[in-house]
Each structure stands twice: as C-alpha cells, then as structure tokens.
Design an enzyme around this catalytic site. Structure first.
Site, PDB file in Angstrom:
ATOM      1  N   CYS A 283       5.219  -4.034 -13.174  1.00 32.33           N
ATOM      2  CA  CYS A 283       5.625  -5.324 -13.713  1.00 32.33           C
ATOM      3  C   CYS A 283       5.778  -6.277 -12.531  1.00 32.33           C
ATOM      4  O   CYS A 283       6.259  -5.895 -11.471  1.00 32.33           O
ATOM      5  CB  CYS A 283       6.951  -5.336 -14.474  1.00 32.33           C
TER       6      CYS A 283
ATOM      7  N   GLU B 211      -9.599  12.585  -2.250  1.00 33.44           N
ATOM      8  CA  GLU B 211      -9.570  11.127  -2.394  1.00 33.44           C
ATOM      9  C   GLU B 211     -10.785  10.628  -3.194  1.00 33.44           C
ATOM     10  O   GLU B 211     -10.656   9.722  -4.024  1.00 33.44           O
ATOM     11  CB  GLU B 211      -9.495  10.486  -0.997  1.00 33.44           C
TER      12      GLU B 211
END
Ligand code: F6R
Length: 591
Positions: free
Chosen positions: A2, A468
């Site tokens: 947020c 990764e």
C-alpha cells in the site's frame, strides 16, 4: 505494501492532481484499488475506484479535486477483498474525518467489539481507526488528542495519515513498522510511504520513526511521541533524479531497469574505499557472520556465500529473514549480521534485525533506498546506488548487490583496488550481454510461452542464479518455474522431466562446467528441451543464450541478465504486465 501520500498547503491547489501524481510513484506498492480524499470548503470530497491507477484516472477527473489538504492511497489488500468499499481513504460516519493506512491493525476485532452502534461499511481493519477517531472527538477531544488516544489503543503495523474537515489546516501522521517520510516544501508539507512522491516537490525530508506522531501544517511541523512529548527532528537532504523514476522510451519499468544495468553496475563501484573496507574488517573480526534477506536479495546473499568462500575463503551463513526467529540461538554479542534489501523496508528483515539488535549483535546492511528503515537501524550501511527500482521484479538491484559483495570479498583479501579494476569491465560486458540476448530471448519466449513448467539448474555460484532465474520467471509470467542445484535433480525432480520439458542450465565455462553439462545431458536423455546460459556451446543444447567470456568469478553478474530478459519476454508474450504481477507488491511491509 500500500502506498500513501498526503499534503497540506497554504493555498488552494489542484489537490487531486498532486496526490494522483504522487500515487503514480508509489503504484509499485499496491495496485488493486486507489482513492483520494480532499477537503473542499467544509466537507470531504472522496473518490475511490477498484483497479489500477489507470482505471482510477479513467473514472475520476482528478483536475476537479481542488483544495488545500488531501490524502490518498493505492492498495494491496490485506483485510477485506478488492472492493470500492474496502478501498481507502476511509471516512468517519459523520463525514468529517478521513484516513489512509498502510499496515495491519492486529487487535481490530476487539476494538470493533467496543464500538457498539457504529455501522461499519467495509471489511477493513482501517475503518476501526476512523470510527475510534470519531468516538474520541465526539467525547470532547481535539483532533490531535483523539489521534494520540487512538494510536495508544491500536496494535500492529501502521503508517497513517488523517485529515479533519473541522480543522482543515492540519494533517496528522503516525507510523509503527510501516514506512512514512515527511517532506518540507515552500508553503507546503507532504507525507508519503517513500521519498519518490516527495522528490517532485522537495529534497528536504524528515524520517519519522516508530511511535512518532507528526502534526503537519502548511508552513511548519511538529513531532511528538505517543505520550504527547515533543521530539526534535532533523531535516535531511535527499538526492535522486526524478527522471530516473520515469519509464522513458521503454514499454515497462522492468525492461528499462534490466537495460540500465551497465550504468548501475558502474555506479555500484563508486563506494568510498573506507566503507567497503569497514565491512571487510567487521567480517574478519566477527565471531560468526550471517547474511539475511528475502526473495531476490536472498539469492544475492546465497551468491555472496559462494563468492566470499571462493575469493576470500570466508564462511558466512545465509538465512531467509522470515525464518530467522526459528534459528537465532547461535547469535552472540560479537556476531555480525549483514542485511541485504533493495527497499530497506521489508518487514521480515526489519523484524529479524530488531531481535538481532536486542541480542547485542552488530547489524550492517546493503540497501538501495537511502534513508530507509533498514539503513537507519544499521550500525553501518552501504548504498548500492542502483537508482529507483520501480518494476516489482528486482533486477538491477540484484546485480548491484552482487557487485557490493564482490567488493567486500576483494577487500577481505586486501585487493579491493585490483578487484574494482577488473569489475570496471563488467559494465561493458553487461551491455554486450544485453545486446546478445534482447531479441533472442523474445524468440525463445515465444517457444516456451505455453509450457507448463521450466526448471533452472546450476552448480556452485550458478545455483543462486538458477534460483533467481526461476523466481523472475514465476513471479511475472505465472509459469511454474523451479530453480535448483543441478546435483539435486536426480534426488527427485528428474521424475518430472519428460519430452519437451524446458530445462535451463546456467553453465558458463567455469570449474563446474563439466558437471553441470552432465546433468543437462541426463535431462536430455529424458526428452528435455535444454537451454544453456553459457559462453561455451555444446551440441547437447537445443538453445544457447550466450554470455560474453569473463573472469570466472564474475559469471553470475552476466548469467542472470539473459534470465531477466527471458522472464520479461515470457510475461509480455503471455500478455501479463511484468511491472505489476498479481498478488505482489514491491515493498513487502507486512509479515
Ligand atoms: C523478486 C523481488 C522480491 C524482493 C523481496 C525482498 O523479484 O523483488 O523477492 O527481492 O521482497 O525485497 P527487498 O530487497 O526490498 O528487501
């Protein structure tokens, strides 16, 4: 997760536009809904929409929202689904108070039980805060006093901004465990989740700490503790160029950030010698060294474990920050913990560091965002200088984190200068690697777009590159991808390899080359479609993503580049937005 932005100004402004432009800089923190509340006249003007900021812009004329004060929010849902009612800002029943919140209020159910008679319209924990605020004000408290009382009741993580139509010259802000920075401009004060929305208006910032409350007026600010005692704060200067947070000619931030690596790698070498040497000294003097991180930064830490071992014969432990609390008994006063984090705000890392500090161990960090919480709580920090990373999938930060770890390893053996000279070539090699693979990965992505699973294998330092590569692929293309040590294949996963299964071998021409090649051959024998990342071709490979030849120890920095590009191209070919993967946000500020 947020993002919040607020401001208060001495003059009437196009508040909607100021707040919306600020949210644009924070959209990486959440993008399932957005909202703006502005005080116009003596009432709150509220606009919310579900979807991304583009959806918000299509539905709301932000130029129509004028006022001297406003708050805004871009959401990554925690409590309550993605609905307009659950979107922030939340407004009190009497319509006077609006708040935005980033974090989780853990005791909101109990607090809700005490708010008999309040008709809650959302499923959020945040609405409880605004209801409590109204209750305190109705009970005779002024805006600030009510805010302070509510903060003393709520438990959990929060960065909150509050405005009140009855007192339109003041914005209140508070933080605990979620980031919040204040900005001071001429005749205006700002507050935001990170510095990027502030940089459009000012370079003067004030870092709010946990347990602090700020009262922001257009021309001044005051900061208090939760008891109401005044706290003196210093104003810091930050420097990041705004244009570096723009997409420019690229279709996506992720591609821009991948392509920026030749420059970000160069910048990563501009560390004062003394800083790198201090890290090396602390490592050699510590009783035990632990690298701690999450996600991509964790993969950098695993690579760090290998390169410190190989270059400097130094053993360090690596721990996933979210698992730290279950494995902390070996920490002592003379242990050293090095946190690696792009954002410097990852809650799992911050929570672990708090426990580490309580034990008296030293905390060092390698971060990208200057002045971030992790940087501020460290005894010593190195900034990787990668520049703003907006794409949710971390790319240039990863190679810069590796660069710092290499420099520390060279400093440990007293060869920082020589090491840096060698590393100076990496920028050109990275550029070459990008040129070699941009189109090739696109063509390969078209072939792989409808596969079910992709396996990534590597040995030694190529193992974290396999991890990764798989993480990049799964998080943005939504294809199932698994990275593993090549030697582990035969201990189980090989059972899943069948005709056509893509297996990507990270296999540069280094000392484990022949062994990884054997593993690739084993998968080929079961029908795998073998793709290699290498500077040395072999007939067994169905496809080769070439990397330039380099000094053996630097292969990881080059090896990850084609994998970043491939993940990007896979997302694009599959019609997914690589900058905004579903369910994810860039700064993971919740546990
Ligand atoms: C993956 C990714 C995440 C982050 C992780 C840690 O592409 O970006 O896995 O690496 O959330 O974030 P930082 O580095 O900000 O602590």
């Amino acid at each position: 997760m947020c993002g919040i932005v607020g401001f208060v100004s001495e003059k009437e402004e196009n508040a909607g536009k100021i707040l919306f432009d600020g949210l644009r800089k924070l959209e990486y923190r959440g993008y399932d809904s957005a909202g703006i509340a502005v005080i116009s006249g003596d009432s709150i003007n509220l606009e919310k929409e579900i979807g991304t900021l583009d959806d918000f812009e299509a539905a709301v004329d932000v130029d129509e929202l004028n006022g001297k004060i406003g708050i805004s929010h871009t959401r990554w849902a925690t409590h309550g689904g993605v609905t307009k009612l659950n979107a922030h800002p939340h407004v009190s029943q009497d319509g006077n108070i609006a708040i935005v919140h980033n974090g989780i209020i853990e005791n909101y159910q109990e607090l809700k039980n005490d708010l008999k008679g309040v008709k809650f319209i959302s499923e959020t924990d945040t609405e409880v805060i605004v209801a409590l605020m109204q209750k305190e004000i109705d009970g005779g408290n002024d805006f600030f006093e009510a805010f302070k009382k509510v903060l003393n009741k709520i438990e959990g993580s929060y960065a909150i901004l509050a405005i009140n139509a009855r007192q339109p010259g003041v914005m209140l802000a508070a933080k605990n465990e979620s980031p919040l920075i204040l900005g001071k401009a001429l005749g205006k004060m700002f507050a935001a989740s990170d510095s990027m929305p502030l940089l459009m208006h000012t370079s003067e910032v004030i870092y709010l700490e946990d347990g602090e409350i700020a009262k922001l007026m257009a021309k001044s600010f005051e900061v208090f503790d939760l008891k109401g005692n005044k706290i003196a704060k210093t104003i810091s200067k930050i420097e990041t160029h705004i244009e570096s947070s723009e997409k420019g000619m690229y279709a996506h931030f992720m591609l821009k950030e991948i392509m920026e690596q030749p420059n970000s790698l160069k910048r990563s070498l501009q560390q004062p010698y003394g800083d790198v040497e201090e890290f090396a000294k602390a490592i050699s003097q510590a009783r035990g060294v632990m690298l701690i991180a999450c996600g991509t930064a964790l993969h950098a830490a695993i690579a760090g474990q290998y390169l410190l071992d190989r270059i400097a014969q130094k053993h360090v432990n690596v721990i996933n920050a979210s698992e730290f609390s279950y494995l902390q008994t070996s920490l002592q006063k003379n242990s050293l913990v090095i946190a690696i984090s792009q954002s410097g705000e990852t809650a799992d890392v911050i929570n672990a560091l708090k426990k580490i500090k309580q034990k008296g161990a030293k905390v060092y960090s390698i971060v990208n965002v200057e002045g971030s919480s992790i940087a501020r709580m460290s005894d010593k920090t190195i900034g990787i200088k990668a520049g703003p990373e907006i794409g949710v999938a971390s790319t240039k930060a990863f190679t810069s984190q590796l660069s710092i770890l290499y420099q520390i390893a060279f400093a440990l053996i007293g060869k920082l200068e020589e090491g840096r000279k060698e590393m100076d070539k990496l920028s050109g090699l990275a550029r070459l690697c990008l040129d070699m693979n941009l189109d090739k990965t696109k063509a390969l992505a078209e072939k792989l777009a409808n596969k079910r699973d992709i396996y990534f294998i590597g040995r030694g330092i190529n193992y974290p590159i396999a991890l990764e590569g798989a993480l990049k692929t799964k998080e943005i293309s939504y294809l199932h991808a698994e990275g593993m040590a090549a030697g582990e294949l035969k201990h189980g996963t090989l059972a899943l390899v069948e005709k056509g299964t893509p297996v990507i071998a990270i296999n540069p021409n280094d000392f484990v080359h022949a062994e990884t090649l054997s593993n690739a051959i084993e998968t080929k024998a079961r029908g795998a479609f073998v793709i290699a990342i290498s500077d040395k071709n072999n007939p067994v490979y169905d496809e080769l993503l070439s990397i330039p030849g380099a000094s053996e120890e630097f292969y990881p920095i080059l090896g990850i580049i084609p994998l970043q590009l491939l993940a990007y191209q896979l997302a694009v070919v599959r019609g997914k937005n690589p900058d905004k993967p579903r369910n994810l946000a860039k700064s993971v500020t919740v546990k």
